[in-house]
Design a protein around this motif. Structure first.
Motif, PDB file in Angstrom:
ATOM      1  N   GLU A  55      -2.582 -11.425  -3.268  1.00 20.80           N
ATOM      2  CA  GLU A  55      -3.482 -12.136  -4.526  1.00 20.80           C
ATOM      3  C   GLU A  55      -4.804 -11.971  -4.322  1.00 20.80           C
ATOM      4  OE1 GLU A  55      -3.380 -16.672  -5.141  1.00 20.80           O
ATOM      5  OE2 GLU A  55      -1.329 -16.010  -5.841  1.00 20.80           O
ATOM      6  N   GLY A  56      -5.601 -12.267  -3.233  1.00 20.31           N
ATOM      7  CA  GLY A  56      -7.133 -12.106  -3.150  1.00 20.31           C
ATOM      8  C   GLY A  56      -7.404 -10.511  -3.537  1.00 20.31           C
ATOM      9  N   LEU A  57      -6.834  -9.729  -2.802  1.00 22.28           N
ATOM     10  CA  LEU A  57      -7.197  -8.337  -3.134  1.00 22.28           C
ATOM     11  C   LEU A  57      -6.962  -7.845  -4.369  1.00 22.28           C
ATOM     12  CD1 LEU A  57      -8.302  -5.529  -1.972  1.00 22.28           C
ATOM     13  CD2 LEU A  57      -5.793  -5.166  -1.142  1.00 22.28           C
ATOM     14  N   ALA A  58      -5.629  -8.472  -4.973  1.00 24.38           N
ATOM     15  CA  ALA A  58      -5.597  -7.944  -6.406  1.00 24.38           C
ATOM     16  C   ALA A  58      -6.526  -8.412  -7.453  1.00 24.38           C
ATOM     17  CB  ALA A  58      -4.098  -8.507  -6.855  1.00 24.38           C
ATOM     18  N   SER A  59      -7.158  -9.627  -7.120  1.00 21.33           N
ATOM     19  CA  SER A  59      -7.799 -10.366  -7.958  1.00 21.33           C
ATOM     20  C   SER A  59      -9.312  -9.506  -8.025  1.00 21.33           C
ATOM     21  CB  SER A  59      -8.220 -11.787  -7.736  1.00 21.33           C
ATOM     22  OG  SER A  59      -6.899 -12.418  -7.863  1.00 21.33           O
ATOM     23  N   THR A  60      -9.760  -9.119  -6.717  1.00 21.29           N
ATOM     24  CA  THR A  60     -10.885  -8.632  -6.584  1.00 21.29           C
ATOM     25  C   THR A  60     -10.952  -6.934  -7.088  1.00 21.29           C
ATOM     26  OG1 THR A  60     -11.391  -9.834  -4.460  1.00 21.29           O
ATOM     27  CG2 THR A  60     -12.558  -7.777  -4.699  1.00 21.29           C
ATOM     28  N   LEU A  61      -9.702  -6.503  -6.845  1.00 15.87           N
ATOM     29  CA  LEU A  61      -9.435  -5.216  -7.744  1.00 15.87           C
ATOM     30  C   LEU A  61      -9.735  -5.249  -9.173  1.00 15.87           C
ATOM     31  CD1 LEU A  61      -9.007  -2.265  -6.871  1.00 15.87           C
ATOM     32  CD2 LEU A  61      -6.357  -2.538  -6.978  1.00 15.87           C
ATOM     33  N   GLY A  62      -9.092  -6.135  -9.691  1.00 17.14           N
ATOM     34  CA  GLY A  62      -9.135  -6.436 -11.142  1.00 17.14           C
ATOM     35  C   GLY A  62     -10.575  -6.641 -11.587  1.00 17.14           C
ATOM     36  N   ALA A  96       5.467 -10.632  -5.744  1.00 21.71           N
ATOM     37  CA  ALA A  96       4.426 -11.501  -5.257  1.00 21.71           C
ATOM     38  C   ALA A  96       4.605 -11.950  -3.987  1.00 21.71           C
ATOM     39  CB  ALA A  96       4.067 -12.704  -6.207  1.00 21.71           C
ATOM     40  N   PRO A  97       5.770 -12.400  -3.387  1.00 21.77           N
ATOM     41  CA  PRO A  97       5.871 -12.795  -2.100  1.00 21.77           C
ATOM     42  C   PRO A  97       5.809 -11.524  -1.196  1.00 21.77           C
ATOM     43  CG  PRO A  97       7.759 -13.709  -3.495  1.00 21.77           C
ATOM     44  CD  PRO A  97       7.002 -12.900  -4.292  1.00 21.77           C
ATOM     45  N   ILE A  98       6.334 -10.476  -1.628  1.00 19.09           N
ATOM     46  CA  ILE A  98       6.368  -9.293  -0.825  1.00 19.09           C
ATOM     47  C   ILE A  98       4.854  -8.888  -0.507  1.00 19.09           C
ATOM     48  CG2 ILE A  98       6.872  -6.835  -0.661  1.00 19.09           C
ATOM     49  CD1 ILE A  98       9.245  -7.107  -2.515  1.00 19.09           C
ATOM     50  N   ALA A  99       3.971  -8.947  -1.339  1.00 16.26           N
ATOM     51  CA  ALA A  99       2.457  -8.703  -1.205  1.00 16.26           C
ATOM     52  C   ALA A  99       1.932  -9.868  -0.277  1.00 16.26           C
ATOM     53  CB  ALA A  99       1.844  -8.433  -2.541  1.00 16.26           C
ATOM     54  N   ASN A 100       2.242 -10.968  -0.568  1.00 18.44           N
ATOM     55  CA  ASN A 100       1.511 -12.092  -0.165  1.00 18.44           C
ATOM     56  C   ASN A 100       2.147 -12.804   1.294  1.00 18.44           C
ATOM     57  OD1 ASN A 100      -0.481 -12.446  -2.094  1.00 18.44           O
ATOM     58  ND2 ASN A 100       1.163 -13.142  -3.380  1.00 18.44           N
ATOM     59  N   ARG A 129       0.326  -6.029  10.085  1.00 18.16           N
ATOM     60  CA  ARG A 129       0.790  -7.066  10.999  1.00 18.16           C
ATOM     61  C   ARG A 129      -0.110  -7.457  11.991  1.00 18.16           C
ATOM     62  NH1 ARG A 129       5.021  -2.898  12.926  1.00 18.16           N
ATOM     63  NH2 ARG A 129       3.063  -1.721  13.423  1.00 18.16           N
ATOM     64  N   GLY A 130      -1.285  -7.013  12.144  1.00 14.86           N
ATOM     65  CA  GLY A 130      -2.267  -7.436  13.078  1.00 14.86           C
ATOM     66  C   GLY A 130      -3.524  -8.147  12.236  1.00 14.86           C
ATOM     67  N   GLY A 131      -3.494  -8.016  11.208  1.00 15.50           N
ATOM     68  CA  GLY A 131      -4.482  -8.668  10.116  1.00 15.50           C
ATOM     69  C   GLY A 131      -4.392 -10.275  10.256  1.00 15.50           C
ATOM     70  N   PRO A 132      -5.605 -10.629   9.464  1.00 14.71           N
ATOM     71  CA  PRO A 132      -5.287 -12.151   9.339  1.00 14.71           C
ATOM     72  C   PRO A 132      -4.138 -12.521   8.664  1.00 14.71           C
ATOM     73  CG  PRO A 132      -7.081 -11.248   7.892  1.00 14.71           C
ATOM     74  CD  PRO A 132      -6.489 -10.300   8.754  1.00 14.71           C
ATOM     75  N   ARG A 133      -3.650 -13.867   9.209  1.00 11.01           N
ATOM     76  CA  ARG A 133      -2.347 -14.235   8.505  1.00 11.01           C
ATOM     77  C   ARG A 133      -1.323 -13.202   8.445  1.00 11.01           C
ATOM     78  NH1 ARG A 133      -3.770 -16.690   2.695  1.00 11.01           N
ATOM     79  NH2 ARG A 133      -4.894 -14.836   2.611  1.00 11.01           N
ATOM     80  N   PRO A 134      -0.976 -12.759   9.538  1.00 14.08           N
ATOM     81  CA  PRO A 134       0.270 -11.680   9.722  1.00 14.08           C
ATOM     82  C   PRO A 134       1.263 -12.023   8.745  1.00 14.08           C
ATOM     83  CG  PRO A 134      -0.390 -12.564  11.689  1.00 14.08           C
ATOM     84  CD  PRO A 134      -1.251 -13.199  10.983  1.00 14.08           C
ATOM     85  N   PRO A 135       1.891 -11.204   8.048  1.00 15.15           N
ATOM     86  CA  PRO A 135       2.971 -11.186   7.214  1.00 15.15           C
ATOM     87  C   PRO A 135       4.385 -11.402   7.762  1.00 15.15           C
ATOM     88  CG  PRO A 135       2.701  -8.997   6.967  1.00 15.15           C
ATOM     89  CD  PRO A 135       1.306  -9.769   7.932  1.00 15.15           C
ATOM     90  N   ALA A 136       5.534 -11.760   7.273  1.00 15.55           N
ATOM     91  CA  ALA A 136       6.761 -11.816   7.958  1.00 15.55           C
ATOM     92  C   ALA A 136       7.133 -10.413   7.733  1.00 15.55           C
ATOM     93  CB  ALA A 136       7.624 -12.796   7.341  1.00 15.55           C
ATOM     94  N   GLY A 137       8.128  -9.958   8.824  1.00 17.07           N
ATOM     95  CA  GLY A 137       8.562  -8.646   8.366  1.00 17.07           C
ATOM     96  C   GLY A 137       7.687  -7.480   8.320  1.00 17.07           C
ATOM     97  N   GLY A 138       6.586  -7.411   9.116  1.00 15.86           N
ATOM     98  CA  GLY A 138       5.558  -6.365   8.685  1.00 15.86           C
ATOM     99  C   GLY A 138       5.934  -5.087   8.884  1.00 15.86           C
ATOM    100  N   ALA A 139       6.748  -4.715  10.078  1.00 15.52           N
ATOM    101  CA  ALA A 139       7.135  -3.503  10.341  1.00 15.52           C
ATOM    102  C   ALA A 139       8.395  -3.230   9.413  1.00 15.52           C
ATOM    103  CB  ALA A 139       7.895  -3.283  11.775  1.00 15.52           C
ATOM    104  N   ARG A 140       9.157  -3.997   9.024  1.00 15.86           N
ATOM    105  CA  ARG A 140      10.377  -3.786   8.059  1.00 15.86           C
ATOM    106  C   ARG A 140       9.757  -3.464   6.764  1.00 15.86           C
ATOM    107  NH1 ARG A 140      13.374  -8.793   6.135  1.00 15.86           N
ATOM    108  NH2 ARG A 140      14.652  -7.704   4.196  1.00 15.86           N
ATOM    109  N   ARG A 141       8.636  -4.189   6.240  1.00 14.37           N
ATOM    110  CA  ARG A 141       7.768  -3.955   5.070  1.00 14.37           C
ATOM    111  C   ARG A 141       7.268  -2.478   5.019  1.00 14.37           C
ATOM    112  NH1 ARG A 141       3.511  -7.875   3.365  1.00 14.37           N
ATOM    113  NH2 ARG A 141       2.712  -7.288   5.264  1.00 14.37           N
ATOM    114  N   GLU A 142       6.752  -1.992   5.964  1.00 14.53           N
ATOM    115  CA  GLU A 142       6.067  -0.609   6.021  1.00 14.53           C
ATOM    116  C   GLU A 142       7.316   0.345   6.082  1.00 14.53           C
ATOM    117  OE1 GLU A 142       3.217  -0.370   9.164  1.00 14.53           O
ATOM    118  OE2 GLU A 142       2.364  -2.070   8.582  1.00 14.53           O
TER     119      GLU A 142
END
Length: 168
Positions: A55-62, A96-100, A129-142
């Protein structure tokens, strides 16, 4: 007048917050990490690219590049779309859930891959995975993004972005 004086004495100036300060020129009030990644993405993207990003990156990019379109910048906007074949509301709401927050057990990988293809997502950015607020299933998502044809585009400031190009 008394309320105004009270606010002035008890309140804190808006420039005292995190990542804030007085500027002597026009400036975007965005997180510096998101601004740096969005700037790099804007230079790497093509006009009319469809971008999936948190969400934040998408808004900044826009804010930086009006030629790019965010897949799901905020669920508020996505839910407001009319139910037509062009909007594919189920696919849009899945993005949205996938990205956020990442891939959760209730999301089927084949449905996510199909949604990415059906929507025509050109660039997908996710939190690492190692960023702030790591997401669920990071390796699976990549792995899922790689299977869907996304190749690394950039990795910076806690984000990984991949692009799918020319029939990939």
């Amino acid at each position: 007048v008394a309320v105004g004086v009270l606010v002035m004495l008890a309140g804190s100036p808006v420039w005292d917050g995190r990542n804030t300060g007085l500027a002597d020129h026009p400036a975007l009030k965005r997180d510096p990490a998101q601004l740096a990644v969005a700037s790099r993405l804007s230079r790497a993207a093509r006009a009319d690219d469809l971008v999936l990003a948190p969400e934040g990156l998408a808004s900044t990019l826009g804010m930086l590049d009006g030629g790019l379109t965010a897949v799901a910048p905020r669920m508020l906007y996505t839910r407001a779309l009319p139910a037509t074949p062009e909007t594919l509301p189920v696919e849009w709401e899945m993005m949205a859930p996938i990205a956020n927050t990442g891939l959760t057990p209730d999301l089927r990988e084949d449905a996510v891959e199909r949604a990415l293809r059906d929507l025509g997502v050109d660039i997908a950015c996710v939190r690492e995975r190692g960023g702030p607020r790591p997401p669920a299933g990071g390796a699976r998502r990549e792995r899922l993004l790689a299977r869907a044809g996304f190749e690394p585009l950039l990795r910076a400031r806690g984000f990984w972005c991949g692009s799918v190009r020319d029939g990939a």
